[in-house]
Design a protein around this motif. Structure first.
Motif, short mmCIF file in Angstrom:
data_model
loop_
_atom_site.label_atom_id
_atom_site.label_comp_id
_atom_site.label_asym_id
_atom_site.label_seq_id
_atom_site.Cartn_x
_atom_site.Cartn_y
_atom_site.Cartn_z
N ARG A 148 0.86 -1.32 -0.07
CA ARG A 148 0.10 0.05 -0.01
C ARG A 148 0.90 1.19 0.12
O ARG A 148 2.00 1.29 0.69
CB ARG A 148 -0.78 -0.02 1.23
CG ARG A 148 -2.02 1.15 1.24
CD ARG A 148 -2.68 1.05 2.71
NE ARG A 148 -2.08 1.17 3.83
CZ ARG A 148 -2.35 0.87 4.95
NH1 ARG A 148 -3.36 0.52 5.19
NH2 ARG A 148 -1.47 1.18 5.77
N LYS A 149 0.46 2.35 -0.80
CA LYS A 149 1.45 3.57 -0.69
C LYS A 149 0.63 4.61 0.02
O LYS A 149 -0.50 4.53 0.31
CB LYS A 149 1.47 3.93 -2.21
CG LYS A 149 2.63 3.10 -2.76
CD LYS A 149 2.99 3.52 -4.27
CE LYS A 149 4.28 2.70 -4.76
NZ LYS A 149 4.56 2.79 -6.19
N THR A 150 1.37 5.74 0.39
CA THR A 150 0.74 6.51 1.37
C THR A 150 -0.08 7.18 0.69
O THR A 150 -0.01 7.70 -0.44
CB THR A 150 2.12 7.34 2.05
OG1 THR A 150 2.60 8.01 0.82
CG2 THR A 150 3.07 6.29 2.72
N PRO A 151 -0.75 8.29 1.39
CA PRO A 151 -1.71 9.25 1.11
C PRO A 151 -0.82 10.24 0.19
O PRO A 151 -1.29 10.82 -0.67
CB PRO A 151 -2.32 9.90 2.33
CG PRO A 151 -2.71 8.63 3.01
CD PRO A 151 -1.53 7.96 2.86
N ALA A 152 0.28 10.45 0.83
CA ALA A 152 1.32 11.69 0.24
C ALA A 152 1.59 11.42 -1.27
O ALA A 152 1.79 11.88 -2.05
CB ALA A 152 2.61 11.53 0.94
N TRP A 153 1.96 9.85 -1.54
CA TRP A 153 1.95 9.24 -2.87
C TRP A 153 0.90 9.69 -3.83
O TRP A 153 1.14 10.23 -4.81
CB TRP A 153 2.44 7.79 -2.99
CG TRP A 153 2.43 7.28 -4.12
CD1 TRP A 153 1.25 6.54 -4.92
CD2 TRP A 153 3.56 7.24 -5.18
NE1 TRP A 153 1.91 6.05 -6.05
CE2 TRP A 153 3.14 6.48 -6.22
CE3 TRP A 153 4.86 7.60 -5.00
CZ2 TRP A 153 4.12 6.23 -7.17
CZ3 TRP A 153 5.66 7.35 -5.79
CH2 TRP A 153 5.45 6.65 -7.18
N TRP A 154 -0.15 9.19 -3.32
CA TRP A 154 -1.35 9.38 -4.22
C TRP A 154 -1.68 10.97 -4.44
O TRP A 154 -2.63 11.38 -5.41
CB TRP A 154 -2.69 8.71 -3.43
CG TRP A 154 -2.24 7.21 -3.64
CD1 TRP A 154 -1.95 6.41 -2.58
CD2 TRP A 154 -2.07 6.58 -4.71
NE1 TRP A 154 -1.95 5.17 -2.70
CE2 TRP A 154 -1.87 5.21 -4.20
CE3 TRP A 154 -2.29 6.60 -6.22
CZ2 TRP A 154 -1.68 3.97 -5.30
CZ3 TRP A 154 -1.86 5.70 -7.14
CH2 TRP A 154 -1.89 4.36 -6.57
N ALA A 155 -1.25 11.91 -3.65
CA ALA A 155 -1.50 13.14 -3.74
C ALA A 155 -0.62 13.96 -4.78
O ALA A 155 -0.71 15.04 -5.23
CB ALA A 155 -1.34 13.99 -2.42
N LEU A 156 0.40 13.14 -5.23
CA LEU A 156 1.34 13.69 -6.14
C LEU A 156 0.64 13.67 -7.53
O LEU A 156 -0.03 12.93 -7.80
CB LEU A 156 2.61 12.95 -6.19
CG LEU A 156 3.53 12.83 -5.00
CD1 LEU A 156 4.59 11.47 -5.12
CD2 LEU A 156 4.28 14.07 -4.91
N THR A 157 1.45 14.43 -8.57
CA THR A 157 0.84 14.22 -9.87
C THR A 157 1.31 13.16 -10.52
O THR A 157 2.58 12.64 -10.04
CB THR A 157 1.04 15.73 -10.85
OG1 THR A 157 2.54 15.81 -10.73
CG2 THR A 157 0.50 16.87 -9.79
#
Lengths: 236, 236
Positions: A143-152
């Motif tokens: 699982r990746k972090t919310p920070a990853w998914w907030a990147l473009t």
């Protein structure tokens, strides 16, 4: 249309069934009107199965299955409950998972990061899962972090390849180590992982696989992972 | 190996329920072992609901729902059966969709194409769905061709923005026209569309919306669309 690998792309193998479903004139993911008002009563009427995405795979762990678990390791985050065996089957059927200790699911999908030259190179050297010589299989749910998914997208690609060399590292282990990526994050249910990667290879190539895994985990991309398990299995 | 602290990134609106599910100690999308062997018999035991992705939305058309359908149009591919009303609800519950003529589902997800400056610009000018002044809502479900999905990410971005100006066209209609994109392609079930976009705006801004739609449809990106419907609705 040119598709090099049906496992990575939603390729030729899976499109026909999707299309024939759509051509059937239903073209909708609904329970047909009145289905529940048929001759059997509402209480006991089985809910008609919804057509399953042909790119979906179910991983059920428990006491049954064609894969025997050799080791289960938790790299970060909560562990998965221990189990003896794993069954890996196309699609999903809730009744079939009743006796399982845990069930994971994922779909193969379009590629998110490879560019055209990488795609060409991968197509040249990659091998399919399930070769007769591949006696070892490994599952890595993560699982990746919310920070990853907030990147473009471009920021994720930059970390994924330019700084972590995910594709180049993977290429070094080819064709010895075959892999397939399943996506879980955009299923309708809450899933404990964003991805499941399934690898297989001959036991003689275990060192190559271990090197691949260590190289990926050393990269910046892995700082964006907050849950990761590693399940090594043999098929018997 | 360096990993960010998993407790430090309790992210945006949808993350808490995902996290609390994982913290519950289940952490798996399985039917609990033995659940079906409880005091009620297997035949009549209701299947326990699986936790729903908090990013999932269900669109049910039929005779009920808070939106009254004003027009339904098919741009390309099979039409959707006609209906009077649509209900748009978070999550999904198969029983609730029993009386519906058709049901579509999709999840909001991470952005696939915007770059950092576009993301910043969008954040500055975009408006949320559901403003009191937005009396018109439009749903555009669409499906892209296998050729689209066989392209690499950079090739798709090139068509999407560099040649079709999808983001720039959308920006022109902001903040008058609010929009939300739902993804359907990677659900576990076969879905008739890859995406659903929901728009809303004040009826006085209808011309702006029509212009937006015409501009998008004139672009190269739209050559990769093989099913598209347009459903205009009012909330009453």
């Amino acid at each position: 249309m040119s598709v090099t690998d049906s496992t990575s792309d939603g390729g030729p193998g899976e499109e026909p069934s999707r299309r024939s479903f759509l051509r059937s004139g239903i073209g909708i993911a609904a329970i047909p009107m009145g289905a529940a008002e048929a001759s059997i009563s509402k209480e006991t009427a089985p809910i008609p199965p919804e057509p399953t995405n042909p790119r979906l795979t179910t991983f059920s762990a428990g006491t049954r299955g064609e894969y025997r678990i050799v080791s289960m390791q938790t790299l970060v985050g909560d562990p998965l409950p221990s189990a003896d065996r794993i069954s890996i089957v196309p699609g999903t059927n809730r009744l079939e998972t009743e006796g399982s200790t845990w069930t994971l699911r994922g779909v193969t999908s379009n590629e998110r990061y490879v560019d055209r030259s990488e795609k060409r190179r991968l197509a040249e050297v990659q091998a399919p899962l399930g070769r007769a010589t591949s006696d070892v299989s490994v599952l890595i749910p993560l699982r990746k972090t919310p920070a990853w998914w907030a990147l473009t997208q471009e920021e994720r690609r930059e970390i994924f390849e330019s700084r972590s060399h995910h594709i180049q590292i993977g290429l070094r282990a080819l064709p010895a180590v075959a892999r397939r990526l399943y996506h879980c994050r955009d299923l309708a249910t809450v899933e404990p992982f964003d991805f499941i990667t399934q690898f297989d290879f001959a036991s003689a190539d275990t060192a190559k696989f271990d090197e691949l895994l260590a190289a990926l985990r050393a990269g910046e991309e892995w700082r964006y992972i907050d849950r990761e398990c590693e399940i090594r299995m043999v098929r018997d």
